[in-house]
Design a protein around this motif. Structure first.
Motif, short mmCIF file in Angstrom:
data_model
loop_
_atom_site.label_atom_id
_atom_site.label_comp_id
_atom_site.label_asym_id
_atom_site.label_seq_id
_atom_site.Cartn_x
_atom_site.Cartn_y
_atom_site.Cartn_z
N ALA A 92 0.84 -1.20 0.00
CA ALA A 92 0.00 0.00 0.00
C ALA A 92 0.87 1.25 0.00
CB ALA A 92 -0.93 -0.02 1.21
N SER A 93 1.94 1.21 0.77
CA SER A 93 2.85 2.35 0.83
C SER A 93 3.52 2.57 -0.53
CB SER A 93 3.91 2.10 1.90
OG SER A 93 4.88 3.11 1.86
N LEU A 94 3.97 1.49 -1.14
CA LEU A 94 4.60 1.60 -2.45
C LEU A 94 3.62 2.11 -3.49
CD1 LEU A 94 6.69 -1.69 -2.57
CD2 LEU A 94 7.58 0.64 -2.43
N ALA A 95 2.41 1.59 -3.46
CA ALA A 95 1.40 1.98 -4.45
C ALA A 95 1.05 3.46 -4.31
CB ALA A 95 0.15 1.12 -4.30
N SER A 96 0.93 3.94 -3.09
CA SER A 96 0.56 5.34 -2.91
C SER A 96 1.70 6.27 -3.28
CB SER A 96 0.10 5.60 -1.48
OG SER A 96 1.17 5.44 -0.58
N ASP A 97 2.92 5.81 -3.18
CA ASP A 97 4.09 6.63 -3.48
C ASP A 97 4.50 6.53 -4.95
OD1 ASP A 97 6.07 8.43 -2.65
OD2 ASP A 97 7.53 6.81 -2.39
N TYR A 98 4.03 5.53 -5.67
CA TYR A 98 4.48 5.26 -7.04
C TYR A 98 4.23 6.42 -8.02
CZ TYR A 98 5.08 3.26 -11.60
OH TYR A 98 5.47 3.05 -12.88
N PRO A 99 3.04 7.02 -8.07
CA PRO A 99 2.82 8.07 -9.06
C PRO A 99 3.81 9.23 -8.95
CG PRO A 99 0.74 7.34 -8.18
CD PRO A 99 1.81 6.69 -7.35
#
Length: 86
Positions: free
Chosen positions: A54-61
């Motif tokens: 979840a942390s990676l996904a939210s930071d990816y963009p």
């Protein structure tokens, strides 16, 4: 209590019989004990993995924009307007 029919392999039946004999209980009692033991084990690893993704996904963009924002082929969305603005 609910009745459940379960098909076991010969090896599983032998394991259950040996375990119940050592404990002086029935197959059913031993099977319930095994399930109870499994249900009590924490599943912290699953939660940790979920949180990390979840942390990676939210930071990816934001990271993708910093890394690939100027490259038309590596951008996040080919319809993104920021490429045509420059």
């Amino acid at each position: 209590m609910n009745r459940t029919n379960v098909y076991l392999t010969d090896a599983q039946t032998q394991f259950l019989d040996q375990r119940s004999e050592r404990a002086g209980t029935s197959r059913s009692a031993e099977l319930r004990r095994i399930i109870d033991e499994a249900a009590e084990r924490p599943v912290e690893i699953d939660e940790e993995v979920r949180e990390a993704f979840a942390s990676l996904a939210s930071d990816y963009p934001a990271r993708a924009r910093r890394l690939f924002g100027d490259d038309a082929e590596l951008g996040l969305d080919p319809r993104d307007d920021h490429r045509s603005a420059g």
